[in-house]
Enzyme design. Sequence first.
Site, short mmCIF file in Angstrom:
data_model
loop_
_atom_site.label_atom_id
_atom_site.label_comp_id
_atom_site.label_asym_id
_atom_site.label_seq_id
_atom_site.Cartn_x
_atom_site.Cartn_y
_atom_site.Cartn_z
N HIS A 32 -125.89 43.79 -90.50
CA HIS A 32 -124.85 44.70 -90.98
C HIS A 32 -125.44 45.87 -91.76
O HIS A 32 -124.70 46.81 -92.09
CB HIS A 32 -123.88 43.91 -91.86
CG HIS A 32 -122.44 44.28 -91.69
ND1 HIS A 32 -121.93 44.96 -90.59
CD2 HIS A 32 -121.35 44.06 -92.49
CE1 HIS A 32 -120.63 45.13 -90.72
NE2 HIS A 32 -120.26 44.61 -91.87
N ASN A 125 -115.23 47.36 -90.24
CA ASN A 125 -114.51 47.57 -91.50
C ASN A 125 -115.05 48.76 -92.29
O ASN A 125 -114.30 49.42 -93.01
CB ASN A 125 -114.56 46.30 -92.35
CG ASN A 125 -113.67 45.21 -91.80
OD1 ASN A 125 -112.65 45.48 -91.18
ND2 ASN A 125 -114.06 43.96 -92.01
#
Length: 214
Positions: A32, A125
């Site tokens: 990530h 997100n």
Amino acid sequence: MISRRCFCTATSRPWLFIGLGNPGDKYRGTRHNVGFEMIDAFAESQGILMDTVHCKALFGQGFVDDAPVILAKPQTYMNLSGESTGPLAAYYKLPLNRVLVFHDDMDLPCGVLRLQPKGGHGSHNGLKSVIYHFRGNREFARLRIGIGRPPGQMDPKAFLLQKFNATARGRIDVALQEGVGALKHVLSKGLTESARCFNREQKYKHLRLQTLPA
């Protein structure tokens, strides 16, 4: 820090490069956080120090040849990235066509990159937050950094927060250097020409890697 006035009177309007990730050693080297890694690779290649905190981001700025560039790594955690990104663009009075966001992408094989002039959030997100703080406007560029799909029935959230295995790490390290070259081209030639050439090269890489494990 180079002043906003200096950047506003530079020979060209600056680019704002933003890498998405999570702050702290716990997340360093995870899938990530490849957006952070891309910022770090570019900053190191150009001798730009990321040693200032500004608008909730680790921040650096400088020139690549004569092109001004602003680099940022939001320290808000991924899901709130827009809390930093929105104010940064506003502070420098930048149109969104001068903003380029780097982020991980599970829809691309590990180590494959794509430059895009705009797009949606793809359930990412960090991008959702950026778009929200740009008042729903999606007209900003992205450098998508492929991390591959989670194996089997693995939870995607767990996959994102894992570190790369040795094979995947090697592919990402190569991709980061390819990304540095592409970003330098964006600064000198603009996004449209850079994306056309770079994405063609990455398409062939995609074809080679898409059947291999990440």
